[in-house]
Design a protein around this motif. Structure first.
Motif, PDB file in Angstrom:
ATOM      1  N   VAL A  88       0.860  -1.185   0.000  1.00 23.60           N
ATOM      2  CA  VAL A  88       0.000   0.000   0.000  1.00 23.60           C
ATOM      3  C   VAL A  88       0.901   1.240   0.000  1.00 23.60           C
ATOM      4  O   VAL A  88       1.768   1.374   0.867  1.00 23.60           O
ATOM      5  CB  VAL A  88      -0.928   0.005   1.226  1.00 23.60           C
ATOM      6  N   PHE A  89       0.687   2.137  -0.972  1.00 24.68           N
ATOM      7  CA  PHE A  89       1.499   3.349  -1.063  1.00 24.68           C
ATOM      8  C   PHE A  89       0.655   4.507  -1.583  1.00 24.68           C
ATOM      9  O   PHE A  89      -0.459   4.316  -2.078  1.00 24.68           O
ATOM     10  CB  PHE A  89       2.710   3.119  -1.989  1.00 24.68           C
ATOM     11  N   GLY A  90       1.193   5.702  -1.466  1.00 27.31           N
ATOM     12  CA  GLY A  90       0.573   6.898  -2.025  1.00 27.31           C
ATOM     13  C   GLY A  90       1.633   7.940  -2.299  1.00 27.31           C
ATOM     14  O   GLY A  90       2.644   8.004  -1.586  1.00 27.31           O
ATOM     15  N   SER A  91       1.415   8.760  -3.294  1.00 22.52           N
ATOM     16  CA  SER A  91       2.387   9.807  -3.617  1.00 22.52           C
ATOM     17  C   SER A  91       2.483  10.838  -2.493  1.00 22.52           C
ATOM     18  O   SER A  91       3.505  11.498  -2.342  1.00 22.52           O
ATOM     19  CB  SER A  91       2.009  10.493  -4.931  1.00 22.52           C
ATOM     20  N   TRP A  92       1.468  10.944  -1.686  1.00 18.69           N
ATOM     21  CA  TRP A  92       1.395  11.896  -0.578  1.00 18.69           C
ATOM     22  C   TRP A  92       2.097  11.373   0.678  1.00 18.69           C
ATOM     23  O   TRP A  92       2.272  12.099   1.644  1.00 18.69           O
ATOM     24  CB  TRP A  92      -0.076  12.174  -0.244  1.00 18.69           C
ATOM     25  N   CYS A  93       2.497  10.126   0.668  1.00 21.35           N
ATOM     26  CA  CYS A  93       2.992   9.432   1.858  1.00 21.35           C
ATOM     27  C   CYS A  93       4.505   9.620   2.019  1.00 21.35           C
ATOM     28  O   CYS A  93       5.281   9.132   1.195  1.00 21.35           O
ATOM     29  CB  CYS A  93       2.631   7.947   1.730  1.00 21.35           C
ATOM     30  N   ILE A  94       4.919  10.292   3.079  1.00 19.17           N
ATOM     31  CA  ILE A  94       6.339  10.545   3.325  1.00 19.17           C
ATOM     32  C   ILE A  94       7.087   9.240   3.599  1.00 19.17           C
ATOM     33  O   ILE A  94       8.165   9.008   3.052  1.00 19.17           O
ATOM     34  CB  ILE A  94       6.512  11.546   4.479  1.00 19.17           C
ATOM     35  N   ALA A  95       6.511   8.371   4.419  1.00 23.06           N
ATOM     36  CA  ALA A  95       7.172   7.094   4.738  1.00 23.06           C
ATOM     37  C   ALA A  95       7.308   6.204   3.497  1.00 23.06           C
ATOM     38  O   ALA A  95       8.251   5.418   3.396  1.00 23.06           O
ATOM     39  CB  ALA A  95       6.411   6.365   5.843  1.00 23.06           C
ATOM     40  N   ASN A 102      -2.207   1.589  -4.862  1.00 16.50           N
ATOM     41  CA  ASN A 102      -2.215   3.038  -4.743  1.00 16.50           C
ATOM     42  C   ASN A 102      -3.449   3.462  -3.950  1.00 16.50           C
ATOM     43  O   ASN A 102      -4.580   3.255  -4.376  1.00 16.50           O
ATOM     44  CB  ASN A 102      -2.183   3.675  -6.129  1.00 16.50           C
ATOM     45  N   TYR A 103      -3.209   4.076  -2.791  1.00 17.71           N
ATOM     46  CA  TYR A 103      -4.228   4.313  -1.781  1.00 17.71           C
ATOM     47  C   TYR A 103      -4.546   5.802  -1.637  1.00 17.71           C
ATOM     48  O   TYR A 103      -3.652   6.612  -1.395  1.00 17.71           O
ATOM     49  CB  TYR A 103      -3.708   3.739  -0.464  1.00 17.71           C
ATOM     50  N   LYS A 104      -5.831   6.131  -1.818  1.00 18.95           N
ATOM     51  CA  LYS A 104      -6.326   7.493  -1.622  1.00 18.95           C
ATOM     52  C   LYS A 104      -5.447   8.516  -2.336  1.00 18.95           C
ATOM     53  O   LYS A 104      -4.954   9.473  -1.739  1.00 18.95           O
ATOM     54  CB  LYS A 104      -6.423   7.825  -0.133  1.00 18.95           C
ATOM     55  N   ASP A 105      -5.257   8.298  -3.612  1.00 19.78           N
ATOM     56  CA  ASP A 105      -4.335   9.110  -4.385  1.00 19.78           C
ATOM     57  C   ASP A 105      -4.929   9.366  -5.766  1.00 19.78           C
ATOM     58  O   ASP A 105      -5.549   8.472  -6.347  1.00 19.78           O
ATOM     59  CB  ASP A 105      -3.022   8.330  -4.529  1.00 19.78           C
ATOM     60  N   ALA A 106      -4.744  10.546  -6.271  1.00 17.86           N
ATOM     61  CA  ALA A 106      -5.176  10.837  -7.641  1.00 17.86           C
ATOM     62  C   ALA A 106      -4.256  10.085  -8.596  1.00 17.86           C
ATOM     63  O   ALA A 106      -3.030  10.112  -8.420  1.00 17.86           O
ATOM     64  CB  ALA A 106      -5.106  12.334  -7.905  1.00 17.86           C
ATOM     65  N   GLU A 154      -8.694   4.872  -5.258  1.00 17.61           N
ATOM     66  CA  GLU A 154      -8.682   6.318  -5.073  1.00 17.61           C
ATOM     67  C   GLU A 154      -9.495   6.768  -3.865  1.00 17.61           C
ATOM     68  O   GLU A 154      -9.111   7.697  -3.165  1.00 17.61           O
ATOM     69  CB  GLU A 154      -9.186   7.000  -6.343  1.00 17.61           C
ATOM     70  N   GLU A 155     -10.601   6.110  -3.595  1.00 19.98           N
ATOM     71  CA  GLU A 155     -11.448   6.502  -2.466  1.00 19.98           C
ATOM     72  C   GLU A 155     -11.078   5.778  -1.174  1.00 19.98           C
ATOM     73  O   GLU A 155     -11.524   6.156  -0.101  1.00 19.98           O
ATOM     74  CB  GLU A 155     -12.913   6.275  -2.815  1.00 19.98           C
ATOM     75  N   GLY A 156     -10.308   4.701  -1.264  1.00 19.87           N
ATOM     76  CA  GLY A 156      -9.870   3.979  -0.070  1.00 19.87           C
ATOM     77  C   GLY A 156     -10.895   3.034   0.520  1.00 19.87           C
ATOM     78  O   GLY A 156     -10.716   2.556   1.635  1.00 19.87           O
TER      79      GLY A 156
END
Length: 180
Positions: free
Chosen positions: A70-77, A100-104, A126-128
């Motif tokens: 599970v990853f996202g472009s917004w995720c720092i970790a 890709n989690y909760k990400d455009a 996208e919606e999680g």
């Protein structure tokens, strides 16, 4: 006696706070037990990130084990974890499925173009909503799913070389022993 009520309330609250601090020092907060371990992965049908008109389902993944990350472009970790996935992802012994989690989608594609793509396949939530069924707390998280669609391992937080060597690869090796 009424004058002592605030004192007793203070002692009770201090005791609860002390217990909470002690509890946290005795337990790793990343080790949240998952009720899904050794249970079938939740049913899902999610679009592919690179081809949204095509979907991937849990049932289409049956037949061989895989690791969902599970990853996202917004995720720092996730940014901390990504170089490890780039260097070790192709050598873990099972396909690496990006979730890709909760990400455009456009943000995820740009992030992968910039940092590289370690994944064999990427699905998008996208919606999680499907992530809730998996018990995802946030990103990054990883789930090892066996060939029968059963979750065998879960890791909360970034995968490191140490975690891959000491936890993930032994779990993957155990799956190989289970297969006839």
């Amino acid at each position: 006696m009424r004058r002592m009520i605030p004192f007793f309330a203070f002692v009770l609250l201090a005791g609860l706070l002390g217990f909470g601090i002690w509890w946290n020092t005795q337990h790793d907060q990343r080790e949240v037990p998952s009720p899904l371990i050794n249970k079938p992965a939740p049913a899902f049908v999610l679009p592919k990130l690179d081809e949204p008109s095509r979907t991937v389902s849990r049932d289409s993944m049956l037949g061989k084990p895989y690791l969902i990350n599970v990853f996202g472009s917004w995720c720092i970790a996730c940014g901390e974890e990504h170089p490890v996935l780039m260097s070790e992802g192709k050598n873990i012994g099972v396909p690496l499925v990006g979730y890709n989690y909760k990400d455009a989608p456009e943000n995820a594609k740009a992030w992968l173009a910039q940092h590289g793509n370690p994944y064999d396949l990427i699905i998008a939530d996208e919606e999680g909503r499907t992530a809730i069924d998996f018990g995802v707390y946030g990103a990054p998280e990883s789930f090892l799913v066996d060939a029968k669609g059963v979750i065998r391992y879960k890791h909360i937080g970034p995968l490191t070389s140490d975690v891959i060597a000491k936890e993930l690869k032994p779990a993957i090796a155990a799956l190989a022993k289970e297969q006839p």
